[in-house]
Design a protein around this motif. Structure first.
Motif, PDB file in Angstrom:
ATOM      1  N   ARG A 176      -7.863  -5.178  -0.285  1.00 29.38           N
ATOM      2  CA  ARG A 176      -6.482  -5.669  -0.192  1.00 29.38           C
ATOM      3  C   ARG A 176      -5.834  -5.850  -1.564  1.00 29.38           C
ATOM      4  NH1 ARG A 176      -4.472  -4.863   4.716  1.00 29.38           N
ATOM      5  NH2 ARG A 176      -2.802  -6.333   4.198  1.00 29.38           N
ATOM      6  N   ARG A 177      -6.586  -5.625  -2.628  1.00 26.71           N
ATOM      7  CA  ARG A 177      -5.993  -5.793  -3.953  1.00 26.71           C
ATOM      8  C   ARG A 177      -6.438  -4.731  -4.964  1.00 26.71           C
ATOM      9  NH1 ARG A 177      -8.101 -11.413  -6.413  1.00 26.71           N
ATOM     10  NH2 ARG A 177      -6.750 -12.186  -4.752  1.00 26.71           N
ATOM     11  N   MET A 178      -7.283  -3.819  -4.537  1.00 25.59           N
ATOM     12  CA  MET A 178      -7.771  -2.790  -5.453  1.00 25.59           C
ATOM     13  C   MET A 178      -7.985  -1.478  -4.715  1.00 25.59           C
ATOM     14  SD  MET A 178      -9.020  -1.333  -8.179  1.00 25.59           S
ATOM     15  CE  MET A 178      -8.920  -2.624  -9.402  1.00 25.59           C
ATOM     16  N   GLU A 179      -7.523  -0.398  -5.313  1.00 25.67           N
ATOM     17  CA  GLU A 179      -7.878   0.956  -4.894  1.00 25.67           C
ATOM     18  C   GLU A 179      -8.472   1.633  -6.129  1.00 25.67           C
ATOM     19  OE1 GLU A 179      -9.200   3.752  -3.891  1.00 25.67           O
ATOM     20  OE2 GLU A 179      -8.124   3.284  -2.026  1.00 25.67           O
ATOM     21  N   TYR A 305      -1.449  -3.075  -5.839  1.00 24.09           N
ATOM     22  CA  TYR A 305      -1.888  -2.449  -4.590  1.00 24.09           C
ATOM     23  C   TYR A 305      -1.975  -3.514  -3.505  1.00 24.09           C
ATOM     24  CZ  TYR A 305      -4.968   0.181  -1.407  1.00 24.09           C
ATOM     25  OH  TYR A 305      -5.515   0.816  -0.316  1.00 24.09           O
ATOM     26  N   ILE A 306      -1.280  -3.358  -2.414  1.00 20.25           N
ATOM     27  CA  ILE A 306      -1.187  -4.294  -1.280  1.00 20.25           C
ATOM     28  C   ILE A 306      -0.929  -5.722  -1.797  1.00 20.25           C
ATOM     29  CG2 ILE A 306      -2.150  -5.040   0.920  1.00 20.25           C
ATOM     30  CD1 ILE A 306      -3.831  -2.590   1.076  1.00 20.25           C
ATOM     31  N   SER A 342       3.916   3.066   2.612  1.00 20.40           N
ATOM     32  CA  SER A 342       2.485   3.074   2.885  1.00 20.40           C
ATOM     33  C   SER A 342       1.939   1.667   3.068  1.00 20.40           C
ATOM     34  CB  SER A 342       1.758   3.766   1.724  1.00 20.40           C
ATOM     35  OG  SER A 342       0.365   3.762   1.909  1.00 20.40           O
ATOM     36  N   ASP A 343       0.713   1.577   3.550  1.00 17.95           N
ATOM     37  CA  ASP A 343       0.035   0.289   3.643  1.00 17.95           C
ATOM     38  C   ASP A 343      -0.082  -0.365   2.269  1.00 17.95           C
ATOM     39  OD1 ASP A 343      -0.211   0.902   6.308  1.00 17.95           O
ATOM     40  OD2 ASP A 343      -2.366   1.279   6.250  1.00 17.95           O
ATOM     41  N   THR A 344      -0.083   0.435   1.218  1.00 13.40           N
ATOM     42  CA  THR A 344      -0.075  -0.071  -0.155  1.00 13.40           C
ATOM     43  C   THR A 344       1.055  -1.070  -0.382  1.00 13.40           C
ATOM     44  OG1 THR A 344      -0.906   2.069  -0.900  1.00 13.40           O
ATOM     45  CG2 THR A 344       0.044   0.645  -2.573  1.00 13.40           C
ATOM     46  N   ASP A 345       2.136  -0.914   0.361  1.00 16.29           N
ATOM     47  CA  ASP A 345       3.361  -1.671   0.121  1.00 16.29           C
ATOM     48  C   ASP A 345       3.585  -2.822   1.097  1.00 16.29           C
ATOM     49  OD1 ASP A 345       3.939   0.400  -1.790  1.00 16.29           O
ATOM     50  OD2 ASP A 345       4.651   1.642  -0.136  1.00 16.29           O
ATOM     51  N   VAL A 346       2.673  -3.011   2.020  1.00 15.87           N
ATOM     52  CA  VAL A 346       2.984  -3.861   3.163  1.00 15.87           C
ATOM     53  C   VAL A 346       3.235  -5.320   2.775  1.00 15.87           C
ATOM     54  CG1 VAL A 346       0.580  -4.397   3.784  1.00 15.87           C
ATOM     55  CG2 VAL A 346       2.348  -4.292   5.561  1.00 15.87           C
ATOM     56  N   SER A 347       2.527  -5.851   1.775  1.00 14.12           N
ATOM     57  CA  SER A 347       2.706  -7.266   1.434  1.00 14.12           C
ATOM     58  C   SER A 347       4.063  -7.540   0.813  1.00 14.12           C
ATOM     59  CB  SER A 347       1.585  -7.730   0.494  1.00 14.12           C
ATOM     60  OG  SER A 347       0.341  -7.713   1.157  1.00 14.12           O
ATOM     61  N   PHE A 348       4.471  -6.712  -0.149  1.00 10.69           N
ATOM     62  CA  PHE A 348       5.775  -6.990  -0.767  1.00 10.69           C
ATOM     63  C   PHE A 348       6.928  -6.620   0.157  1.00 10.69           C
ATOM     64  CE2 PHE A 348       6.014  -2.561  -2.348  1.00 10.69           C
ATOM     65  CZ  PHE A 348       7.384  -2.319  -2.375  1.00 10.69           C
ATOM     66  N   LEU A 349       6.697  -5.685   1.085  1.00  7.47           N
ATOM     67  CA  LEU A 349       7.720  -5.426   2.096  1.00  7.47           C
ATOM     68  C   LEU A 349       7.916  -6.655   2.981  1.00  7.47           C
ATOM     69  CD1 LEU A 349       6.763  -1.797   3.146  1.00  7.47           C
ATOM     70  CD2 LEU A 349       9.007  -2.486   2.282  1.00  7.47           C
ATOM     71  N   ARG A 350       6.828  -7.239   3.419  1.00 12.86           N
ATOM     72  CA  ARG A 350       6.919  -8.427   4.284  1.00 12.86           C
ATOM     73  C   ARG A 350       7.627  -9.582   3.578  1.00 12.86           C
ATOM     74  NH1 ARG A 350       1.318 -10.091   6.764  1.00 12.86           N
ATOM     75  NH2 ARG A 350       2.661 -11.210   8.233  1.00 12.86           N
ATOM     76  N   ASP A 351       7.491  -9.659   2.253  1.00 10.05           N
ATOM     77  CA  ASP A 351       8.093 -10.756   1.505  1.00 10.05           C
ATOM     78  C   ASP A 351       9.606 -10.645   1.392  1.00 10.05           C
ATOM     79  OD1 ASP A 351       5.564 -11.751   1.150  1.00 10.05           O
ATOM     80  OD2 ASP A 351       5.397 -11.217  -0.968  1.00 10.05           O
TER      81      ASP A 351
END
Length: 437
Positions: A176-179, A305-306, A342-351
């Motif tokens: 959830r924080r590293m790729e 990342y995420i 992408s799922d990469t962006d889901v946390s900041f999108l939700r914010d």
């Protein structure tokens, strides 16, 4: 490079974001905006082609409401808009374009002491062994422009996350924080200065923009994507947001110097660009990375990342320091608008508290959340170039749509803990609009 600290004025943010305004959101927006007095003429979006349904109209209403021309704009700093970069502002991937260029031009440094483990703390023993065998240390840089076996091995580890023989290349990281594949590109710029990395990125950019759509290039013994295009629609949206007084940022999971080179063409300067940051020594990149929140510099365990994107946005854009940067902030301190693919962006999108634009690339978690659209603020749009057709099966939201921190799969849950049911793909494309560079 330090981005300015800033905090969005409370009046520029909808305090009711996330409270479940389902179905009536568009009507409410229209009613509110039609009755709101304006303080000046609002800039308007000029590109209409490629927008799905009423997405363009809703984006314009957001500009009218929160821009400096609108009565919803506060008297402090301008509202924040945050864009992912790859496949959000452009078609294809600038990290890929840069890696392919490095390999074709022999610009990757030989690892310290010939030990590939020094390039990533998450590199597995089989991967390090395979890389050492394919890429013997014969000089300061690896001759990947001639040694196709070496180029193939590096490309497999970067692109597939496996060796050429199919063995896992990375392990032991927080998903959830590293790729680590993305991070590895930044780490392989070790030994070069930021200026040199920008020069490499600029050369790759020139080639990829000049290449016709659909071009493939040879790296090692294989063929890979060889073209990139800016989306006219996103260039127009960024221009309009900036003209309306929004503070527009790019947050990418590519190396920050690479993103800076590409961002200039859409009017986003280095001070408004976030990406993977290397720790430097004596003016050169090291294979270690800058940290955020509870992650220290050199720990190499969090990138943009995420959840890592949330942390870096909170830290460098919103001025939140320490462990708090990893947490969701109060609505008045968050970005008004966010765009990703992408799922990469889901946390900041939700914010984001105003609107959240998602370009549909059939990524499970982000599409589950976008189609669930619990507060009516998600916009789904087909990709503007080569949009994907309809996904045949529903998104597996209720079972495996969510990636756990250990890499396992589980259901996608709403903020209240309830499970999002499987979602059908309803916003997709069939045409391929053109775009300029």
């Amino acid at each position: 490079m330090n981005l300015k600290r800033r905090c969005t004025a409370a009046a520029a943010v909808l305090a009711v974001a996330g409270t479940g305004l389902i179905g009536v959101q568009a009507t409410a927006e229209a009613t509110q905006d039609s009755s709101r007095p304006k303080t000046g003429k609002c800039p308007t979006l000029t590109v209409s082609k490629g927008w799905y349904g009423d997405n363009r109209a809703r984006l314009q209403r957001m500009v009218d409401r929160y821009g400096s021309c609108g009565d919803g704009h506060g008297h402090g700093a301008g509202p924040v808009a945050v864009f992912d970069w790859d496949n959000t502002v452009i078609k294809n991937d600038i990290g890929d374009a840069t890696m392919f260029w490095l390999l074709r031009n022999g610009k990757i440094r030989t690892p310290e002491s010939g030990d590939w483990h020094t390039t990533s703390r998450y590199l597995t023993h089989p991967a390090a062994k395979a890389l050492a065998k394919a890429c013997p240390a014969t000089g300061t840089t690896l001759p990947t422009h001639r040694n196709t076996a070496c180029a193939d091995e590096i490309l497999a580890v970067y692109s597939e996350g496996t060796t050429t023989s199919g063995k896992a290349a990375f392990a032991g990281f927080d998903h959830r924080r590293m790729e680590p594949q993305y991070a590895w590109l930044a780490q392989l710029t070790r030994g070069w200065s930021t200026r040199q990395v920008k020069q490499f990125a600029a050369a790759a950019r020139k080639e990829n923009l000049a290449a016709p759509i659909g071009t493939e290039q040879r790296v090692g013994t294989g063929k890979v994507t060889g073209w990139v295009r800016y989306y006219d629609q996103q260039r127009d949206l960024i221009r309009t947001l900036k003209k309306a007084g929004f503070d527009v940022y790019v947050v990418s999971a590519s190396p920050e110097p690479v993103a800076e080179v590409w961002g200039r063409s859409v009017g986003v300067d280095a001070g408004h660009t976030l990406g993977i940051r290397n720790v430097t020594a004596h003016g050169k990149h090291t294979a270690h990375l800058k940290g955020c929140g509870t992650v220290k510099d050199g720990d190499d365990s969090m990138i943009t990342y995420i959840d890592g994107k949330r942390c870096w946005i909170n830290k460098e854009i919103l001025g939140v320091r320490g462990a708090a940067a990893e947490k969701v902030q109060p609505a008045a301190k968050r970005q008004v608008f966010a765009a990703g693919d992408s799922d990469t962006d889901v946390s900041f999108l939700r914010d984001a508290t105003g609107l959240r634009l998602v370009l549909n690339r059939n990524k499970n978690e982000v599409m589950c959340r976008a189609y669930d659209n619990g507060d009516g603020r998600w916009l789904v749009n087909p990709m503007f170039i080569e949009p994907k057709g309809k996904k045949a099966d529903p998104y597996p939201c209720a079972s495996t749509g969510y990636t756990e921190r250990d890499g396992g799969e589980g259901p996608v849950r709403r903020t209240d803990g309830s499970v999002i049911p499987d979602q059908r793909d309803t916003v997709h494309g069939t045409a391929t609009p053109s775009s300029t560079s």
